[in-house]
Design a protein around this motif. Structure first.
Motif, PDB file in Angstrom:
ATOM      1  N   GLY A   1      -4.728  60.582  33.367  1.00 14.76           N
ATOM      2  CA  GLY A   1      -3.613  61.361  34.825  1.00 14.76           C
ATOM      3  C   GLY A   1      -4.364  62.279  36.007  1.00 14.76           C
ATOM      4  N   ARG A   2      -5.722  62.617  35.347  1.00 17.23           N
ATOM      5  CA  ARG A   2      -6.068  63.990  36.364  1.00 17.23           C
ATOM      6  C   ARG A   2      -6.725  63.763  37.091  1.00 17.23           C
ATOM      7  N   GLU A   3      -6.954  64.570  38.514  1.00 19.29           N
ATOM      8  CA  GLU A   3      -7.113  63.860  39.861  1.00 19.29           C
ATOM      9  C   GLU A   3      -8.620  64.255  39.905  1.00 19.29           C
ATOM     10  N   PRO A   4      -9.406  63.107  39.847  1.00 18.48           N
ATOM     11  CA  PRO A   4     -10.874  63.040  39.459  1.00 18.48           C
ATOM     12  C   PRO A   4     -11.903  63.979  40.346  1.00 18.48           C
ATOM     13  N   PHE A   5     -11.383  64.197  41.105  1.00 21.80           N
ATOM     14  CA  PHE A   5     -12.510  64.797  42.122  1.00 21.80           C
ATOM     15  C   PHE A   5     -11.899  66.049  42.261  1.00 21.80           C
TER      16      PHE A   5
ATOM     17  N   GLU B   1     -15.042  51.379  40.212  1.00 21.45           N
ATOM     18  CA  GLU B   1     -12.770  51.662  39.863  1.00 21.45           C
ATOM     19  C   GLU B   1     -12.984  52.616  40.351  1.00 21.45           C
ATOM     20  N   LEU B   2     -13.536  54.275  40.242  1.00 20.08           N
ATOM     21  CA  LEU B   2     -13.214  54.954  40.758  1.00 20.08           C
ATOM     22  C   LEU B   2     -12.620  55.283  41.537  1.00 20.08           C
ATOM     23  N   GLY B   3     -12.397  53.889  42.541  1.00 17.67           N
ATOM     24  CA  GLY B   3     -12.250  53.528  43.782  1.00 17.67           C
ATOM     25  C   GLY B   3     -11.039  53.169  44.480  1.00 17.67           C
ATOM     26  N   ASP B   4      -9.941  53.438  42.946  1.00 18.76           N
ATOM     27  CA  ASP B   4      -8.546  52.903  42.527  1.00 18.76           C
ATOM     28  C   ASP B   4      -7.988  53.740  41.969  1.00 18.76           C
ATOM     29  N   ARG B   5      -8.729  55.610  42.197  1.00 18.23           N
ATOM     30  CA  ARG B   5      -8.283  56.774  42.161  1.00 18.23           C
ATOM     31  C   ARG B   5      -8.090  57.160  43.875  1.00 18.23           C
ATOM     32  N   VAL B   6      -8.955  56.360  44.286  1.00 14.56           N
ATOM     33  CA  VAL B   6      -8.679  56.775  46.401  1.00 14.56           C
ATOM     34  C   VAL B   6      -7.765  56.461  46.627  1.00 14.56           C
ATOM     35  N   GLU B   7      -7.370  55.253  46.311  1.00 17.28           N
ATOM     36  CA  GLU B   7      -6.729  54.046  47.280  1.00 17.28           C
ATOM     37  C   GLU B   7      -6.466  53.119  46.103  1.00 17.28           C
TER      38      GLU B   7
END
Length: 446
Positions: free
Chosen positions: A59-63, A94-100
């Motif tokens: 659940g952390r915000e990766p950036f 799949e990190l892109g799923d954390r952007v959009e």
């Protein structure tokens, strides 16, 4: 780690040095190939001080987590390499799923993010033919110790190259199914849903007994060196990349650059045939239009975090030649706005537009309906330096390796940008041209 120390010594081949510790978890390499103005530096790092691994349910915000792990920017040594310690690692597609948030499926093996914080780095200067051991610490003694640690890696005994085929062969996904997928995407383009989408085919198999992912990296470097080749070893996982494509770069002064590739032709069998292929690619209105769509997308991505008016495209449609293919490459540049960092740019631009399509979000939805989870493929291997510099590749021409009780499973993909006038058979052949160097390295003897 705000203090840097540097030690210099005579040239060593980075692959030879890496061979001694390539099997260690968190060993990482960025291998430029040493040819051309963008290929001056190669880097090796191992034994990070801290690591960050995030899977889809984290659940952390990766950036924000990346920025916290890197910490405040510090000084860098004068006349040294752009990367003098900091973060290095993998951003899976799949990190892109954390952007959009798109609800992208994940496979069981690959994390969204796997990054280490490295205080000891070996930098290989291909231009001056020297090796620089860089160390970082909280004081001068600490930094010198870290630099000596990196220098000691040169004393490890190199591993001999593996000869013979590295695999018994990779099985390709059904070509007819791929052509059907291309036709579906063309229909959706004509219906106005998207303008372009990059759709990939999959090849899968096993490495031969006793063969390691590093053996593939070494074979590729010998047969078809690429400017953004890279390697990452994790516990039971490895990424081997022979990418020709930069994703985003940031210099220490905030200048940003991306170099999207769109447009491909195979190399010719003779000089005349080769020149003909180059000329055909340079003159192709279809390939120029495809390239320009991604240039516009990347200009928009950079503009989110760059100073107003700074984003330009100084070079369009340059033909660059590699071992198996010619590519059409454009350059987009900008300057980060005050208060913005390279990690902000990574968030704004990920995943790379050249391997998604336009509009990016809808293209990603189309891809998700036609492909399984991509994992490393079309993600990025990147480094983020403590001085603010950053560089990253697009993970094409890349093998994802997973270790099990029988050895190493291997998967590779190759894609094509599908536009309104794409012809399914031609796009399928393009994927085969793109995967050819990787298959040759795996299936042929040294």
């Amino acid at each position: 780690m705000r203090v840097a120390a540097q030690l210099r010594t005579s040239w060593r081949d980075p692959l030879q040095v890496l061979s001694a510790f390539a099997g260690e978890p968190w060993a990482i390499a960025f291998l430029s190939g040493g040819q051309g103005p963008r290929a001056r530096w190669s880097y090796l790092a191992r034994r990070p001080d801290a690591v960050l691994t995030m899977r889809g349910d984290d659940g952390r915000e990766p950036f924000r987590a990346l920025a916290e792990l890197l910490g405040p920017l510090g000084e860098t040594g004068r006349d040294g390499p752009p990367f003098q310690g900091g973060l290095a690692g993998l951003a899976s597609y799949e990190l892109g799923d954390r952007v959009e948030p798109l609800g992208l499926a994940r496979g069981p093996d690959w994390p969204d993010l796997a990054v280490g914080l490295y205080s000891s780095v070996l930098a290989f200067d291909h231009e001056r033919r020297q090796v620089i051991a860089v160390g970082r610490g909280y004081d001068e003694a600490d930094s010198e110790q870290a630099a000596f640690e990196a220098m000691s890696w040169l004393q490890d005994l190199p591993r001999p190259a593996t000869r013979g085929p590295l695999t018994e062969g990779l099985a390709a996904s059904d070509p007819a199914a791929y052509e059907t997928a291309v036709a579906e995407v063309v229909a959706r383009i004509h219906a106005g849903e998207i303008f372009q989408a990059n759709i990939a085919r999959r090849w899968a198999g096993r490495l031969a007994a006793g063969v390691t992912p590093f053996d593939l990296l070494a074979r590729l470097a010998g047969q078809s060196a690429a400017p953004f080749a890279a390697y990452l070893r994790l516990a039971g996982l490895a990424v081997v990349s022979n990418s020709p494509e930069r994703f985003i770069q940031v210099d220490a002064d905030g200048g940003a650059e991306t170099r999207p590739i769109k447009g491909t032709r195979p190399r010719g069998a003779t000089e005349a045939d080769d020149a003909g292929m180059r000329g055909e690619l340079a003159a192709s209105l279809k390939d120029r239009a495809e390239n320009l769509m991604i240039v516009d997308l990347m200009r928009n991505d950079l503009a989110r975090v760059c100073a107003p008016g700074s984003v330009k495209a100084p070079e369009l449609f340059a033909v660059e030649s590699f071992t198996n293919v010619h590519h059409l490459v454009s350059t987009v540049r900008g300057r980060l706005a005050a208060g913005k960092t390279a990690i902000d740019l990574l968030r704004a631009a990920f995943p790379p537009g050249s391997i998604t399509g336009a509009p990016k979000v809808q293209a990603m939805k189309v891809i998700a309906g036609l492909e399984t989870a991509r994992g490393p493929y079309c993600g990025s291997l990147f480094w983020a330096g403590v001085g603010g510099a950053f560089d990253s590749s697009v993970l094409i021409r890349t093998a994802a390796c997973v270790q099990d009780e029988q050895g190493w499973r291997i998967e590779a993909r190759a894609g094509a940008g599908i536009v309104a006038d794409s012809e399914p058979r031609a796009e399928r052949i393009e994927t085969e041209d793109k995967i050819a160097a990787l298959l040759r390295a795996l299936e042929a003897g040294a």
